[in-house]
Design a protein around this motif. Structure first.
Motif, PDB file in Angstrom:
ATOM      1  N   ILE A 132       4.426  -7.731  -0.064  1.00 39.40           N
ATOM      2  CA  ILE A 132       4.302  -8.317  -1.472  1.00 39.40           C
ATOM      3  C   ILE A 132       4.994  -7.048  -2.509  1.00 39.40           C
ATOM      4  O   ILE A 132       4.928  -6.119  -2.186  1.00 39.40           O
ATOM      5  CB  ILE A 132       2.907  -8.360  -2.076  1.00 39.40           C
ATOM      6  CG1 ILE A 132       2.166  -9.612  -1.272  1.00 39.40           C
ATOM      7  CG2 ILE A 132       2.762  -8.537  -3.614  1.00 39.40           C
ATOM      8  CD1 ILE A 132       0.522  -9.065  -1.324  1.00 39.40           C
ATOM      9  N   TRP A 153       4.937 -12.092  -4.034  1.00 40.36           N
ATOM     10  CA  TRP A 153       4.585 -12.536  -2.437  1.00 40.36           C
ATOM     11  C   TRP A 153       5.851 -12.816  -1.883  1.00 40.36           C
ATOM     12  O   TRP A 153       6.604 -13.814  -2.229  1.00 40.36           O
ATOM     13  CB  TRP A 153       3.560 -13.649  -2.141  1.00 40.36           C
ATOM     14  CG  TRP A 153       3.302 -13.729  -0.712  1.00 40.36           C
ATOM     15  CD1 TRP A 153       2.609 -13.121   0.168  1.00 40.36           C
ATOM     16  CD2 TRP A 153       3.724 -15.065   0.294  1.00 40.36           C
ATOM     17  NE1 TRP A 153       2.523 -13.665   1.271  1.00 40.36           N
ATOM     18  CE2 TRP A 153       3.213 -14.730   1.412  1.00 40.36           C
ATOM     19  CE3 TRP A 153       4.638 -16.195  -0.157  1.00 40.36           C
ATOM     20  CZ2 TRP A 153       3.475 -15.758   2.373  1.00 40.36           C
ATOM     21  CZ3 TRP A 153       4.937 -16.989   0.651  1.00 40.36           C
ATOM     22  CH2 TRP A 153       4.257 -16.862   2.225  1.00 40.36           C
ATOM     23  N   TYR A 184       4.322 -13.718   5.155  1.00 41.44           N
ATOM     24  CA  TYR A 184       3.588 -12.892   6.130  1.00 41.44           C
ATOM     25  C   TYR A 184       3.672 -13.174   7.433  1.00 41.44           C
ATOM     26  O   TYR A 184       4.681 -14.179   7.932  1.00 41.44           O
ATOM     27  CB  TYR A 184       2.078 -13.616   5.684  1.00 41.44           C
ATOM     28  CG  TYR A 184       1.824 -15.000   6.202  1.00 41.44           C
ATOM     29  CD1 TYR A 184       1.062 -15.810   5.170  1.00 41.44           C
ATOM     30  CD2 TYR A 184       2.063 -15.576   7.448  1.00 41.44           C
ATOM     31  CE1 TYR A 184       0.849 -17.293   5.552  1.00 41.44           C
ATOM     32  CE2 TYR A 184       1.436 -16.951   7.733  1.00 41.44           C
ATOM     33  CZ  TYR A 184       1.093 -17.577   6.736  1.00 41.44           C
ATOM     34  OH  TYR A 184       0.522 -18.930   6.985  1.00 41.44           O
ATOM     35  N   ASP A 191       5.671 -17.103   7.560  1.00 41.31           N
ATOM     36  CA  ASP A 191       5.728 -17.931   6.439  1.00 41.31           C
ATOM     37  C   ASP A 191       6.393 -17.084   5.473  1.00 41.31           C
ATOM     38  O   ASP A 191       6.011 -15.956   5.286  1.00 41.31           O
ATOM     39  CB  ASP A 191       4.601 -18.644   5.942  1.00 41.31           C
ATOM     40  CG  ASP A 191       4.799 -19.894   5.158  1.00 41.31           C
ATOM     41  OD1 ASP A 191       3.746 -20.543   4.744  1.00 41.31           O
ATOM     42  OD2 ASP A 191       5.849 -19.950   4.647  1.00 41.31           O
ATOM     43  N   GLY A 239      -7.510 -14.646   6.610  1.00 42.12           N
ATOM     44  CA  GLY A 239      -6.806 -16.038   6.864  1.00 42.12           C
ATOM     45  C   GLY A 239      -5.780 -16.306   5.983  1.00 42.12           C
ATOM     46  O   GLY A 239      -5.379 -15.738   5.072  1.00 42.12           O
ATOM     47  N   SER A 240      -5.340 -17.636   6.194  1.00 38.53           N
ATOM     48  CA  SER A 240      -4.357 -18.078   5.434  1.00 38.53           C
ATOM     49  C   SER A 240      -4.718 -18.410   3.847  1.00 38.53           C
ATOM     50  O   SER A 240      -3.721 -18.654   3.010  1.00 38.53           O
ATOM     51  CB  SER A 240      -3.523 -19.278   6.084  1.00 38.53           C
ATOM     52  OG  SER A 240      -4.520 -20.336   6.261  1.00 38.53           O
ATOM     53  N   ILE A 241      -6.119 -18.948   3.761  1.00 37.24           N
ATOM     54  CA  ILE A 241      -6.378 -19.040   2.593  1.00 37.24           C
ATOM     55  C   ILE A 241      -7.483 -17.978   1.854  1.00 37.24           C
ATOM     56  O   ILE A 241      -8.287 -18.111   1.176  1.00 37.24           O
ATOM     57  CB  ILE A 241      -7.201 -20.400   2.600  1.00 37.24           C
ATOM     58  CG1 ILE A 241      -8.256 -20.299   3.685  1.00 37.24           C
ATOM     59  CG2 ILE A 241      -6.132 -21.652   2.569  1.00 37.24           C
ATOM     60  CD1 ILE A 241      -9.153 -21.576   3.375  1.00 37.24           C
ATOM     61  N   SER A 242      -7.264 -16.761   2.523  1.00 37.87           N
ATOM     62  CA  SER A 242      -8.067 -15.724   2.240  1.00 37.87           C
ATOM     63  C   SER A 242      -7.325 -14.653   1.298  1.00 37.87           C
ATOM     64  O   SER A 242      -6.145 -14.800   0.919  1.00 37.87           O
ATOM     65  CB  SER A 242      -8.242 -14.909   3.224  1.00 37.87           C
ATOM     66  OG  SER A 242      -9.171 -15.622   4.379  1.00 37.87           O
ATOM     67  N   PRO A 243      -8.184 -13.935   0.581  1.00 39.47           N
ATOM     68  CA  PRO A 243      -7.337 -13.171  -0.448  1.00 39.47           C
ATOM     69  C   PRO A 243      -7.008 -11.649   0.382  1.00 39.47           C
ATOM     70  O   PRO A 243      -7.100 -11.660   1.579  1.00 39.47           O
ATOM     71  CB  PRO A 243      -8.754 -12.557  -1.119  1.00 39.47           C
ATOM     72  CG  PRO A 243      -9.884 -12.647  -0.387  1.00 39.47           C
ATOM     73  CD  PRO A 243      -9.565 -13.869   0.460  1.00 39.47           C
ATOM     74  N   PHE A 244      -6.190 -11.001  -0.438  1.00 40.07           N
ATOM     75  CA  PHE A 244      -5.575  -9.788   0.044  1.00 40.07           C
ATOM     76  C   PHE A 244      -6.618  -8.843   0.021  1.00 40.07           C
ATOM     77  O   PHE A 244      -6.797  -8.144  -1.187  1.00 40.07           O
ATOM     78  CB  PHE A 244      -4.225  -9.447  -0.460  1.00 40.07           C
ATOM     79  CG  PHE A 244      -2.966 -10.669  -0.492  1.00 40.07           C
ATOM     80  CD1 PHE A 244      -2.740 -11.240  -1.510  1.00 40.07           C
ATOM     81  CD2 PHE A 244      -2.683 -10.734   0.772  1.00 40.07           C
ATOM     82  CE1 PHE A 244      -1.769 -12.202  -1.310  1.00 40.07           C
ATOM     83  CE2 PHE A 244      -1.665 -11.751   0.985  1.00 40.07           C
ATOM     84  CZ  PHE A 244      -1.281 -12.548  -0.225  1.00 40.07           C
ATOM     85  N   ASP A 245      -7.291  -8.258   1.129  1.00 41.36           N
ATOM     86  CA  ASP A 245      -8.408  -7.401   0.856  1.00 41.36           C
ATOM     87  C   ASP A 245      -8.290  -6.068   1.166  1.00 41.36           C
ATOM     88  O   ASP A 245      -8.953  -5.068   0.604  1.00 41.36           O
ATOM     89  CB  ASP A 245      -9.571  -7.981   1.680  1.00 41.36           C
ATOM     90  CG  ASP A 245      -9.279  -8.021   3.135  1.00 41.36           C
ATOM     91  OD1 ASP A 245     -10.291  -8.354   3.961  1.00 41.36           O
ATOM     92  OD2 ASP A 245      -8.231  -7.996   3.688  1.00 41.36           O
ATOM     93  N   TRP A 271      -4.871  -3.348   0.930  1.00 43.14           N
ATOM     94  CA  TRP A 271      -3.440  -3.041   0.508  1.00 43.14           C
ATOM     95  C   TRP A 271      -3.038  -1.719   0.991  1.00 43.14           C
ATOM     96  O   TRP A 271      -3.793  -0.682   1.082  1.00 43.14           O
ATOM     97  CB  TRP A 271      -3.328  -3.043  -1.094  1.00 43.14           C
ATOM     98  CG  TRP A 271      -3.680  -4.572  -1.600  1.00 43.14           C
ATOM     99  CD1 TRP A 271      -4.729  -5.233  -1.435  1.00 43.14           C
ATOM    100  CD2 TRP A 271      -2.682  -5.196  -2.456  1.00 43.14           C
ATOM    101  NE1 TRP A 271      -4.762  -6.542  -2.215  1.00 43.14           N
ATOM    102  CE2 TRP A 271      -3.195  -6.564  -2.833  1.00 43.14           C
ATOM    103  CE3 TRP A 271      -1.477  -5.366  -2.576  1.00 43.14           C
ATOM    104  CZ2 TRP A 271      -2.792  -7.507  -3.408  1.00 43.14           C
ATOM    105  CZ3 TRP A 271      -0.677  -6.277  -3.268  1.00 43.14           C
ATOM    106  CH2 TRP A 271      -1.360  -7.082  -3.622  1.00 43.14           C
TER     107      TRP A 271
END
Lengths: 107, 118
Positions: free
Chosen positions: B37, B47, B50, B58, B100-106, B108
């Motif tokens: 990012i 973004w 990934y 992607d 996961g692909s629908i998870s937040p960026f937890d 950094w």
């Protein structure tokens, strides 16, 4: 791409105030909405995920709500350390996109 | 505790290739999703793309023609290459993890500032 519109872009508030920031995606994203806090010179940090779930270690004065195309982040009683920039982000589909940010400043 | 650390040149010449590496500790790049990012000075977050635990990638379509993200499991690192850079690519670059692909960026990294200039 899903466009994320945050409002307001900036906000002046006082310690102890209740503050609400809004995020509106250009299409429905269910609850795949995350909120981040960024302080100057630092990486963003996760506050809220899946629209309303509080990330571990985040104070309970932060809360999130909404679904579909209308989301809010609320800080119930502002503390000095909360003055920062806040971003929403959709995780419904790639490319993941962020709101333009809301800069929260001390009044 | 998962930690991410970006490394690479802070200055890249126009038309050349920006190459950054993210070293992961406290977790394995063979699990989860690993993103890049970026944030131009004073601006918002974008973004880039990934690589997943399976090696699938992607990319942001606006950058897809110039971006490659790869992983080195032996070093527990993943990397970003961005070709044909211009001044518009000057930014703070962050690596981040999502479960996961629908998870937040937890998690950094701290970020690395890359300036494109002669």
């Amino acid at each position: 791409d899903i466009q994320m519109t945050q409002s307001p872009s900036s906000l002046s508030a006082s310690v102890g105030d209740r503050v609400t920031i809004t995020c509106r995606p250009s299409e429905s994203i269910s609850d795949y909405l995350n909120w981040y806090q960024q302080k100057p010179g630092r990486a963003p940090s996760l506050l809220i995920y899946a629209a309303s779930s509080l990330q571990s270690g985040v104070p309970s004065r932060f809360s999130g709500s909404g679904s579909g195309t209308d989301f809010t982040l609320t800080i119930s009683s502002l503390q000095p350390e909360d003055f920062a920039t806040y971003y929403c982000q959709q995780a419904d589909s790639t490319p993941y996109t962020f709101g333009q940010g809301t800069k929260l400043e001390i009044k | 505790q998962v930690q991410l650390q970006e490394s690479g040149p802070g200055l890249v010449k126009p038309s050349e290739t920006l190459s950054l590496t993210c070293t992961v500790s406290g977790g394995s790049v063979s699990s989860y999703y690993w993103s890049w990012i970026r944030q131009p000075p004073g601006k918002g977050l974008e973004w880039i793309g990934y690589i997943s635990y399976s090696g699938s990638t992607d990319y942001n379509p606006y950058l897809r023609s110039r971006v490659t993200i790869s992983v080195d499991t032996s070093k527990n690192q993943f990397s970003l290459r961005l070709n044909s850079v211009t001044a518009a690519d000057s930014a703070e670059y962050y690596c981040a993890r999502a479960v996961g692909s629908i998870s937040p960026f937890d998690y950094w990294g701290q970020g690395i500032l890359v300036i494109v200039s002669t």
